[in-house]
Scaffold this active site. Sequence first.
Site, PDB file in Angstrom:
ATOM      1  N   LYS A   1      40.991  35.690  34.824  1.00 51.96           N
ATOM      2  CA  LYS A   1      41.000  34.326  35.373  1.00 51.96           C
ATOM      3  C   LYS A   1      41.695  33.367  34.407  1.00 51.96           C
ATOM      4  O   LYS A   1      42.412  32.462  34.836  1.00 51.96           O
ATOM      5  CB  LYS A   1      39.566  33.822  35.623  1.00 51.96           C
TER       6      LYS A   1
ATOM      7  N   LYS B   1      40.170  38.924  48.783  1.00 51.88           N
ATOM      8  CA  LYS B   1      40.069  37.817  49.731  1.00 51.88           C
ATOM      9  C   LYS B   1      41.111  36.758  49.434  1.00 51.88           C
ATOM     10  O   LYS B   1      41.587  36.074  50.323  1.00 51.88           O
ATOM     11  CB  LYS B   1      38.691  37.171  49.625  1.00 51.88           C
TER      12      LYS B   1
ATOM     13  N   LYS C   1      43.983  45.449  43.796  1.00 50.80           N
ATOM     14  CA  LYS C   1      43.044  45.783  44.869  1.00 50.80           C
ATOM     15  C   LYS C   1      43.190  44.819  46.054  1.00 50.80           C
ATOM     16  O   LYS C   1      43.685  43.710  45.885  1.00 50.80           O
ATOM     17  CB  LYS C   1      41.609  45.752  44.335  1.00 50.80           C
TER      18      LYS C   1
HETATM   19  P1  ADP Z   1      36.968  39.654  46.573  1.00 49.14           P
HETATM   20  O1  ADP Z   1      37.317  40.296  45.266  1.00 49.14           O
HETATM   21  O2  ADP Z   1      37.751  40.193  47.679  1.00 49.14           O
HETATM   22  O3  ADP Z   1      36.937  38.162  46.514  1.00 49.14           O
HETATM   23  P2  ADP Z   1      34.124  39.774  46.140  1.00 49.14           P
HETATM   24  O4  ADP Z   1      34.455  39.556  44.717  1.00 49.14           O
HETATM   25  O5  ADP Z   1      33.343  38.715  46.827  1.00 49.14           O
HETATM   26  O6  ADP Z   1      35.480  40.073  46.912  1.00 49.14           O
HETATM   27  O7  ADP Z   1      33.392  41.175  46.308  1.00 49.14           O
HETATM   28  C1  ADP Z   1      32.383  41.462  47.217  1.00 49.14           C
HETATM   29  C2  ADP Z   1      32.087  42.940  47.164  1.00 49.14           C
HETATM   30  O8  ADP Z   1      33.210  43.688  47.649  1.00 49.14           O
HETATM   31  C3  ADP Z   1      31.812  43.482  45.767  1.00 49.14           C
HETATM   32  O9  ADP Z   1      30.784  44.439  45.836  1.00 49.14           O
HETATM   33  C4  ADP Z   1      33.097  44.123  45.350  1.00 49.14           C
HETATM   34  O10 ADP Z   1      32.917  45.188  44.446  1.00 49.14           O
HETATM   35  C5  ADP Z   1      33.607  44.655  46.681  1.00 49.14           C
HETATM   36  N1  ADP Z   1      35.077  44.720  46.690  1.00 49.14           N
HETATM   37  C6  ADP Z   1      35.938  43.692  46.686  1.00 49.14           C
HETATM   38  N2  ADP Z   1      37.228  44.117  46.742  1.00 49.14           N
HETATM   39  C7  ADP Z   1      37.162  45.474  46.794  1.00 49.14           C
HETATM   40  C8  ADP Z   1      38.148  46.498  46.904  1.00 49.14           C
HETATM   41  N3  ADP Z   1      39.439  46.232  47.006  1.00 49.14           N
HETATM   42  N4  ADP Z   1      37.720  47.787  46.928  1.00 49.14           N
HETATM   43  C9  ADP Z   1      36.394  48.076  46.879  1.00 49.14           C
HETATM   44  N5  ADP Z   1      35.412  47.163  46.795  1.00 49.14           N
HETATM   45  C10 ADP Z   1      35.785  45.859  46.758  1.00 49.14           C
END
Ligand code: ADP
Length: 332
Positions: free
Chosen positions: A113, A198, A195
């Site tokens: 970040k 969102k 990965k």
């Molecule tokens: P993002 O990174 O998309 O903003 P979050 O940080 O809110 O999502 O993550 C919510 C859940 O989804 C967590 O348990 C995280 O480990 C899982 N997660 C997010 N992105 C991935 C991904 N690309 N592959 C597997 N799990 C993911």
Amino acid sequence: MSKEIVVSGIRSTGHLHLGNYFGAIQNYVMMQENYDCYFFVADYHALTTHPDPKELKTNVFRVLAENIASGLDPEKVALYAQSDVPEIPELYLLLNMSAYKGELEKVPTFKDKVRQHPDNVNAGLLTYPVLMAADILIHRAVKVPVGKDQEQHLEMARNFAQRFNGRYSEFFPEPQVFRFNNDTVKIMSLDGNGKMSKSENANNTIFLSDDDDLIKKKIMKAKTDAGPTEPNAVMPDYIQNLFLLMHLTSKPEIVDIYRSQYNNCNIRYGDMKKQLAEDMAAFVRPIREHAAELQKDEALLKKILKQGAEKARASASVTIDGARKLMGINYY
Ligand code: ADP
Ligand code: TRP
């Protein structure tokens, strides 16, 4: 016998995608019968990046609706918004007293970040893992279903629990990452860069709200190459990712066909992607349609949030009372 306690959260920072679904939500759904589950929308965590106040509610309600559409039953689990449980920020404050600047600065997600947004290195970002530990420890959870990217944060939650227990008294169990069949999943973005997420690279992330055409378009554009040149070659990670997605959504015999074509060097990625696009669209469709219906029923979503907050606060207030007492904050 009392059930084991489970906690997990998803930030309300945008539309949910396949990574959230396969990395987290699918596990939630499988756990709801046999565990005492607390699942929440991490709206405080979302504030670290200063979202538009006008969009916060829509985002929280969408995450809620998409969780329910994916199969979570609000009657079986506590489904709530983090900001509806004031015991969480209270425990966060208490845990902050034993969280050290040095260790927080070393966390890879924090360093990322800082690199991405050098102009917004706020204390909320630095203490993100402490708030996450509070989310988990407030229910004295033992299992936390999350994707691979969260393992480091879980390790910190265990450290904070240990430190509290060592300083005061044995009180918090040490929470562990949980996943059925024991391997955590990571869904890469379709261009092979990082990965699915969102907030970044939306063209290469499949969202639960994407319609059939968009899903097909994104998959047909996914990164591939000229194909393997020798039998049983090791797969590049972006090809592995396509096979993983196929494994998660297509019939096993279909995956077998393409896997053996890969091993025999006669795979046509165009055909494989077409098949995957079909199967993925069919997989996402019912979730998207159900979530859209739910989002129209705001009264229902409000009722669910209220009910979830009540369940969560009942458990959280017991923990916070215990923690305060152990720290000596009991004057009356
Ligand atoms: P993002 O990174 O998309 O903003 P979050 O940080 O809110 O999502 O993550 C919510 C859940 O989804 C967590 O348990 C995280 O480990 C899982 N997660 C997010 N992105 C991935 C991904 N690309 N592959 C597997 N799990 C993911
Ligand atoms: N930090 C998690 C993520 O980015 C979201 C989260 C917040 C969480 N609090 C949590 C996950 C507590 C599990 C338990 O994905």
